[in-house]
Design a protein around this motif. Structure first.
Motif, mmCIF file in Angstrom:
data_model
loop_
_atom_site.group_PDB
_atom_site.id
_atom_site.type_symbol
_atom_site.label_atom_id
_atom_site.label_comp_id
_atom_site.label_asym_id
_atom_site.label_seq_id
_atom_site.Cartn_x
_atom_site.Cartn_y
_atom_site.Cartn_z
ATOM 1 N N LEU A 181 42.804 31.612 43.421
ATOM 2 C CA LEU A 181 42.101 30.550 42.297
ATOM 3 C C LEU A 181 41.412 31.321 41.454
ATOM 4 O O LEU A 181 41.664 31.234 40.065
ATOM 5 N N VAL A 182 40.565 32.323 41.684
ATOM 6 C CA VAL A 182 39.908 33.323 40.846
ATOM 7 C C VAL A 182 41.203 34.107 39.958
ATOM 8 O O VAL A 182 40.633 33.927 38.464
ATOM 9 N N ASP A 183 41.977 34.531 40.471
ATOM 10 C CA ASP A 183 43.009 35.036 39.612
ATOM 11 C C ASP A 183 43.600 34.269 38.843
ATOM 12 O O ASP A 183 43.951 34.747 37.554
ATOM 13 N N LYS A 184 44.063 33.084 39.305
ATOM 14 C CA LYS A 184 44.653 32.112 38.288
ATOM 15 C C LYS A 184 44.066 31.799 37.136
ATOM 16 O O LYS A 184 44.356 31.773 35.910
ATOM 17 N N TYR A 185 42.523 31.333 37.192
ATOM 18 C CA TYR A 185 41.570 31.175 36.226
ATOM 19 C C TYR A 185 41.208 32.449 35.404
ATOM 20 O O TYR A 185 41.300 32.447 34.097
ATOM 21 N N ALA A 186 41.290 33.559 36.082
ATOM 22 C CA ALA A 186 40.960 34.678 35.137
ATOM 23 C C ALA A 186 41.942 35.159 34.267
ATOM 24 O O ALA A 186 41.572 35.701 33.469
ATOM 25 N N GLN A 187 43.312 34.960 34.374
ATOM 26 C CA GLN A 187 44.274 35.064 33.585
ATOM 27 C C GLN A 187 43.916 34.267 32.249
ATOM 28 O O GLN A 187 44.647 34.694 31.309
ATOM 29 N N LEU A 188 43.270 33.265 32.134
ATOM 30 C CA LEU A 188 43.166 32.635 30.994
ATOM 31 C C LEU A 188 41.749 32.845 30.350
ATOM 32 O O LEU A 188 41.366 32.229 29.508
ATOM 33 N N ASP A 225 36.235 32.283 31.766
ATOM 34 C CA ASP A 225 35.601 33.448 31.414
ATOM 35 C C ASP A 225 34.613 34.030 32.763
ATOM 36 O O ASP A 225 34.626 35.037 32.906
ATOM 37 N N ILE A 226 34.168 32.999 33.546
ATOM 38 C CA ILE A 226 33.505 33.624 34.803
ATOM 39 C C ILE A 226 34.158 34.230 35.739
ATOM 40 O O ILE A 226 34.246 35.316 36.207
ATOM 41 N N CYS A 227 35.556 33.739 36.111
ATOM 42 C CA CYS A 227 36.508 34.238 36.930
ATOM 43 C C CYS A 227 37.025 35.426 36.306
ATOM 44 O O CYS A 227 37.105 36.659 36.971
ATOM 45 N N ALA A 228 37.427 35.547 34.983
ATOM 46 C CA ALA A 228 37.583 36.838 34.420
ATOM 47 C C ALA A 228 36.836 37.971 34.582
ATOM 48 O O ALA A 228 37.053 39.152 34.653
ATOM 49 N N SER A 229 35.453 37.557 34.317
ATOM 50 C CA SER A 229 34.678 38.419 34.479
ATOM 51 C C SER A 229 34.178 39.096 35.966
ATOM 52 O O SER A 229 34.047 40.373 35.993
ATOM 53 N N GLY A 241 47.601 44.804 51.919
ATOM 54 C CA GLY A 241 46.398 43.825 52.352
ATOM 55 C C GLY A 241 46.458 42.745 51.301
ATOM 56 O O GLY A 241 47.291 42.954 50.039
ATOM 57 N N GLY A 242 45.966 41.496 51.469
ATOM 58 C CA GLY A 242 46.230 40.339 50.801
ATOM 59 C C GLY A 242 45.757 40.398 49.205
ATOM 60 O O GLY A 242 46.444 39.739 48.553
ATOM 61 N N VAL A 243 44.845 41.006 48.946
ATOM 62 C CA VAL A 243 44.493 41.251 47.471
ATOM 63 C C VAL A 243 45.093 41.975 46.698
ATOM 64 O O VAL A 243 45.054 41.926 45.269
ATOM 65 N N SER A 244 46.153 42.567 47.718
ATOM 66 C CA SER A 244 47.181 43.381 46.407
ATOM 67 C C SER A 244 47.964 42.452 45.553
ATOM 68 O O SER A 244 48.669 42.867 44.636
ATOM 69 N N ALA A 245 47.843 41.037 45.810
ATOM 70 C CA ALA A 245 48.821 40.111 45.276
ATOM 71 C C ALA A 245 48.017 40.025 43.921
ATOM 72 O O ALA A 245 48.419 39.372 42.980
ATOM 73 N N ASN A 246 46.677 40.263 43.764
ATOM 74 C CA ASN A 246 45.967 40.137 42.500
ATOM 75 C C ASN A 246 46.614 40.397 41.300
ATOM 76 O O ASN A 246 46.977 41.613 41.353
ATOM 77 N N SER A 247 46.680 39.601 40.110
ATOM 78 C CA SER A 247 47.491 40.142 39.148
ATOM 79 C C SER A 247 46.753 41.225 38.050
ATOM 80 O O SER A 247 47.460 42.136 37.647
ATOM 81 N N GLY A 248 45.511 41.142 38.465
ATOM 82 C CA GLY A 248 44.682 42.022 37.709
ATOM 83 C C GLY A 248 44.722 43.423 38.155
ATOM 84 O O GLY A 248 44.857 44.280 37.443
ATOM 85 N N ILE A 249 44.796 43.512 39.436
ATOM 86 C CA ILE A 249 44.949 44.869 40.028
ATOM 87 C C ILE A 249 46.138 45.528 40.018
ATOM 88 O O ILE A 249 46.351 46.547 39.545
#
Ligand code: KG4
Ligand code: ZN
Length: 342
Positions: free
Chosen positions: A188-195, A243-247, A276-284
């Motif tokens: 969810l952090v990933d999803k909101y971060a993208q915006l 913005d919080i999630c993106a930061s 590992g599961g976090v490698s799904a993160n779009s930002g990474i």
């Protein structure tokens, strides 16, 4: 033995996923994962509930893995299982099951280190997967682990750095919890971060020597920041969630990338394998691809199915050990703390 097909039944039960897989040499025939939903309402994995759920799941999951693979247990060459690291109660279920089945079928038993398996998952043979050449650096990032490992050969690995406290996935999940998001909050952090704007709120990065990581200070920093801001404006989270999630995500990625760059500089190794599961993160993923072009690294990310906890990764290690006759005795015990190379 050279031309014979090896069939490995693999069992993974180190945390909150009960998984069984069947491999035919390096190829996956089935990989069944029963994810335990029970932990969601507690905001994290409850060890006692995890071991109970493994007990319920293990027989149907193994049964399903065999039938999906269309393999009879009499065809199996060996049973591979996760010996550790992980939650003791959870590991005991898989270990005891594997030992009994191997004994019942009179076939070899193969213990597997879960962290080695995350790394060797890259060697499962599948069309779209491309294994890294030796030597390579493995960055294993999940809810339970954060490690940078120098991999010189299948079983020649050296941990260069690891977290001193929380794992990176925990940093995502605990930050999400502070924001009132459900568990596991990483996606969810990933999803909101993208915006959102990643530079909206600067968070302090920890100062940790060498290639080790620390994420607990960041979590506390986020907590204090949110408490301070919501005192001034009770709707602060709602009005600034993206913005919080993106930061938060930006800061976590910076921490990971800083250490990775340092590890590459220190070793001269430019092949990077993520797991590992976090490698799904779009930002990474984006950060890795950007630096790949800039620094001429090459990154390897396995299929997501093999990034999160799964038994196919245990199976590939089982196969690699089988062909070198590296078997375990029946008196092998589960090991909650079990470092790579130990
Ligand atoms: O490997 P995994 O399934 O289980 C273990 O912890 O071993 O990893 C789960 C972790 C959780 O912390 C989850 O929040 C995180 O991976 N995760 C993500 C994303 N997808 C999963 N974190 C950030 N961004 C994502 N897209
Ligand atoms: Zn794992």
């Amino acid at each position: 033995m050279k031309n014979k097909t090896i069939y490995i039944l693999a069992i993974e039960s180190s945390c909150d996923d009960t998984s069984a897989a069947v491999l035919s040499n390096k190829k996956k025939l089935s990989n069944v994962v029963a994810t335990q939903k029970i932990h969601e309402e507690y905001g994290g994995v409850v060890p006692e509930l995890a071991s109970r759920a493994h007990q319920q799941n293990i027989v149907p999951v193994v049964h399903q893995a065999l039938s999906k693979a269309n393999i009879d247990k009499k065809q199996l060459s060996a049973i591979a299982f996760t010996r550790g690291p992980g939650l003791m109660g959870s590991l005991l279920v898989g270990t005891s099951f594997a030992k009994s089945l191997a004994m019942g079928l009179s076939i070899p038993l193969i213990e597997v280190n879960h962290m080695q398996a995350h790394i060797l998952a890259h060697f499962i043979e599948e069309n779209e997967m491309n294994p890294p050449p030796f030597p390579f650096l493995a960055l294993t990032i999940s809810g339970g682990h954060t490690q940078i490992v120098l991999v010189e050969d299948f079983f020649k690995m050296e941990i260069l750095g690891e977290t001193l406290d929380d794992a990176v996935g925990e940093a995502f999940d605990k930050s999400a919890k502070i924001l009132g998001l459900p568990y596991p909050g990483g996606p969810l952090v990933d999803k909101y971060a993208q915006l959102g704007n990643p530079k909206a709120f600067p968070f302090t990065k920890p100062r940790v020597d060498g290639l080790n990581f620390s994420f607990s200070g960041l979590k506390t920093g986020i907590l204090y920041f949110i408490q301070r801001e919501t005192k001034k404006n009770p709707d602060f989270i709602k009005e600034n969630l993206n913005d919080i999630c993106a930061s938060i995500q930006y800061t976590i990625i910076e921490i990971l990338m800083d250490k990775l760059k340092k590890a590459i500089k220190q070793t001269g190794v430019k092949h990077i394998a993520i797991g590992g599961g976090v490698s799904a993160n779009s930002g990474i993923r984006k950060a890795l691809l950007e630096t790949e072009n800039m620094y001429r690294w090459k990154t390897y990310i396995p299929k997501f199915e093999y990034c999160t906890d799964n038994a196919a990764m245990i199976g590939i290690v089982g196969y690699l050990k089988y062909i070198s006759s590296d078997f375990s005795e029946q008196d092998v015990t589960a090991k909650a703390r079990y470092t790579i190379g130990a």
